[in-house]
Design a protein around this motif. Structure first.
Motif, PDB file in Angstrom:
ATOM      1  N   SER A  66      -3.075   5.283  -3.937  1.00  0.00           N
ATOM      2  CA  SER A  66      -4.489   5.320  -3.559  1.00  0.00           C
ATOM      3  C   SER A  66      -4.938   4.080  -2.799  1.00  0.00           C
ATOM      4  O   SER A  66      -6.031   4.058  -2.238  1.00  0.00           O
ATOM      5  CB  SER A  66      -5.365   5.483  -4.813  1.00  0.00           C
ATOM      6  N   VAL A  67      -4.088   3.048  -2.773  1.00  0.00           N
ATOM      7  CA  VAL A  67      -4.439   1.811  -2.068  1.00  0.00           C
ATOM      8  C   VAL A  67      -3.973   1.941  -0.622  1.00  0.00           C
ATOM      9  O   VAL A  67      -2.777   2.128  -0.360  1.00  0.00           O
ATOM     10  CB  VAL A  67      -3.772   0.586  -2.729  1.00  0.00           C
ATOM     11  N   PRO A  68      -4.865   1.872   0.342  1.00  0.00           N
ATOM     12  CA  PRO A  68      -4.489   2.044   1.753  1.00  0.00           C
ATOM     13  C   PRO A  68      -3.392   1.075   2.180  1.00  0.00           C
ATOM     14  O   PRO A  68      -3.465  -0.120   1.916  1.00  0.00           O
ATOM     15  CB  PRO A  68      -5.797   1.757   2.503  1.00  0.00           C
ATOM     16  N   GLY A  69      -2.368   1.618   2.808  1.00  0.00           N
ATOM     17  CA  GLY A  69      -1.300   0.793   3.347  1.00  0.00           C
ATOM     18  C   GLY A  69      -0.211   0.419   2.363  1.00  0.00           C
ATOM     19  O   GLY A  69       0.763  -0.226   2.741  1.00  0.00           O
ATOM     20  N   VAL A  70      -0.339   0.832   1.087  1.00  0.00           N
ATOM     21  CA  VAL A  70       0.647   0.463   0.066  1.00  0.00           C
ATOM     22  C   VAL A  70       1.653   1.591  -0.106  1.00  0.00           C
ATOM     23  O   VAL A  70       1.280   2.757  -0.275  1.00  0.00           O
ATOM     24  CB  VAL A  70      -0.025   0.138  -1.283  1.00  0.00           C
ATOM     25  N   GLU A  71       2.930   1.255  -0.079  1.00  0.00           N
ATOM     26  CA  GLU A  71       4.019   2.211  -0.276  1.00  0.00           C
ATOM     27  C   GLU A  71       4.839   1.782  -1.486  1.00  0.00           C
ATOM     28  O   GLU A  71       5.299   0.636  -1.562  1.00  0.00           O
ATOM     29  CB  GLU A  71       4.918   2.256   0.960  1.00  0.00           C
ATOM     30  N   THR A  72       5.029   2.680  -2.437  1.00  0.00           N
ATOM     31  CA  THR A  72       5.865   2.384  -3.604  1.00  0.00           C
ATOM     32  C   THR A  72       7.322   2.637  -3.246  1.00  0.00           C
ATOM     33  O   THR A  72       7.717   3.763  -2.952  1.00  0.00           O
ATOM     34  CB  THR A  72       5.466   3.257  -4.802  1.00  0.00           C
ATOM     35  N   VAL A  73       8.124   1.588  -3.261  1.00  0.00           N
ATOM     36  CA  VAL A  73       9.535   1.706  -2.928  1.00  0.00           C
ATOM     37  C   VAL A  73      10.344   2.134  -4.149  1.00  0.00           C
ATOM     38  O   VAL A  73      11.297   2.905  -4.046  1.00  0.00           O
ATOM     39  CB  VAL A  73      10.071   0.371  -2.371  1.00  0.00           C
ATOM     40  N   GLY A  74       9.974   1.649  -5.326  1.00  0.00           N
ATOM     41  CA  GLY A  74      10.694   2.021  -6.536  1.00  0.00           C
ATOM     42  C   GLY A  74      10.034   1.467  -7.784  1.00  0.00           C
ATOM     43  O   GLY A  74       9.359   0.436  -7.736  1.00  0.00           O
TER      44      GLY A  74
END
Length: 225
Positions: A66-74
Motif C-alpha cells: 500500500s506504500v507507493p513505490g515500495v516493492e517487497t522482495v522477500g
C-alpha cells in the motif's frame, strides 16, 4: 520469532520512515535495518523484525504494497546472532578455540546471513560433498555444482539460494530456501569473515569427513606452526 524483510523503495527522505511506521502498525517490532544498495533513485533495505510466532505475514505484504513505490522482495524467518557485534564476537570464538575454527565458522554463519544452514564441502571430480553441516543441514545432502569456487552467490535448480567462499582446500557453503538470493553485500561479508578468520588464526584446512554436528577427523581450521 524474527523475520527478515527485504524491500525496494524510493531513495528519498521520508520513504524509510513510512515503511518503518507501516511495519509497526502491522504489529512488527523493528530491531535492525540495513541498507544493501542505493542506485538510480532506489534503495534496497533489509529490516529485521520481531513478529508473533505463527501469525500470518500476509498483512505485512499487503501493508507494504500500500506504500507507493515500495516493492517487497522477500519475507523469511531468521535467527538472532549472539552478541551486540556478532562478527567480532565470532572472531573471538575462533581465536578461543582454533582447533574447531572452520566448524565454529560454519555453525555461526546461518544466523549472521539469515540462512537455513551452512556447511564445509570438499569438491571432487564428480560432485562436492559436505564434510560438516550446521544444524538444519544434512551431511549427505546433494550439493549443487560449486564450480567456480570463489566468493559468489547462485540459485540452484531446486530453488535453493547459495553463497559460497573458499576456505583453503574446503568450501564454506551457506544455503537458504523461500528467501531472496544472497545479495552481493552478503557475499562480501562472508568473504570478509573467512579472511578475518584466516588472518586471526594463521590457518590451514585439513582433510577428512564427518557427519553433521562434528568436525572432520584431524581438525579443520587449526593454528599453523
Amino acid at each position: 520469532m524474527l523475520l527478515r524483510i527485504r524491500v525496494r523503495l524510493p531513495d528519498r527522505p521520508g520513504s524509510l520512515g513510512k515503511v518503518a511506521r507501516l511495519l509497526g502498525a502491522a504489529g512488527a517490532d523493528v530491531v535492525q535495518m540495513a541498507v544493501l544498495e542505493r542506485d538510480n533513485g532506489r534503495a534496497l533495505d533489509d529490516f529485521t523484525v520481531v513478529w508473533p510466532a505463527g501469525a500470518d505475514t500476509g498483512r505485512l505484504r499487503d501493508g507494504l504494497a500500500s506504500v507507493p513505490g515500495v516493492e517487497t522482495v522477500g519475507i523469511w524467518t531468521t535467527a538472532e546472532p549472539h552478541g551486540a557485534f556478532p562478527d567480532a564476537a565470532l572472531i573471538g570464538q575462533l581465536a578461543a578455540d582454533p582447533g574447531r575454527g572452520a566448524v565454529t565458522l560454519a555453525d555461526a554463519v546461518p544466523a549472521l546471513l539469515s540462512a537455513d544452514w551452512a556447511g564445509l564441502a570438499r569438491t571432487g571430480p564428480e560432485r562436492a560433498a559436505l564434510v560438516h553441516a550446521s544444524v538444519g543441514g544434512l551431511a549427505d545432502a546433494e550439493l549443487a555444482d560449486l564450480e567456480p569456487v570463489r566468493p559468489r552467490a547462485f540459485t540452484a535448480g531446486d530453488g535453493t539460494e547459495y553463497a559460497i567462499c573458499p576456505v583453503q582446500d574446503l568450501v564454506l557453503v551457506v544455503a537458504r530456501r523461500d528467501a531472496p538470493p544472497f545479495h552481493r553485500s552478503e557475499v562480501f561479508r562472508l568473504a570478509q569473515l573467512v579472511g578475518a578468520a584466516e588472518a586471526v588464526l594463521g590457518v590451514r584446512a585439513l582433510g577428512g569427513s564427518s557427519g553433521s554436528g562434528g568436525p572432520p577427523p584431524g581438525g579443520d581450521l587449526v593454528r599453523s606452526s
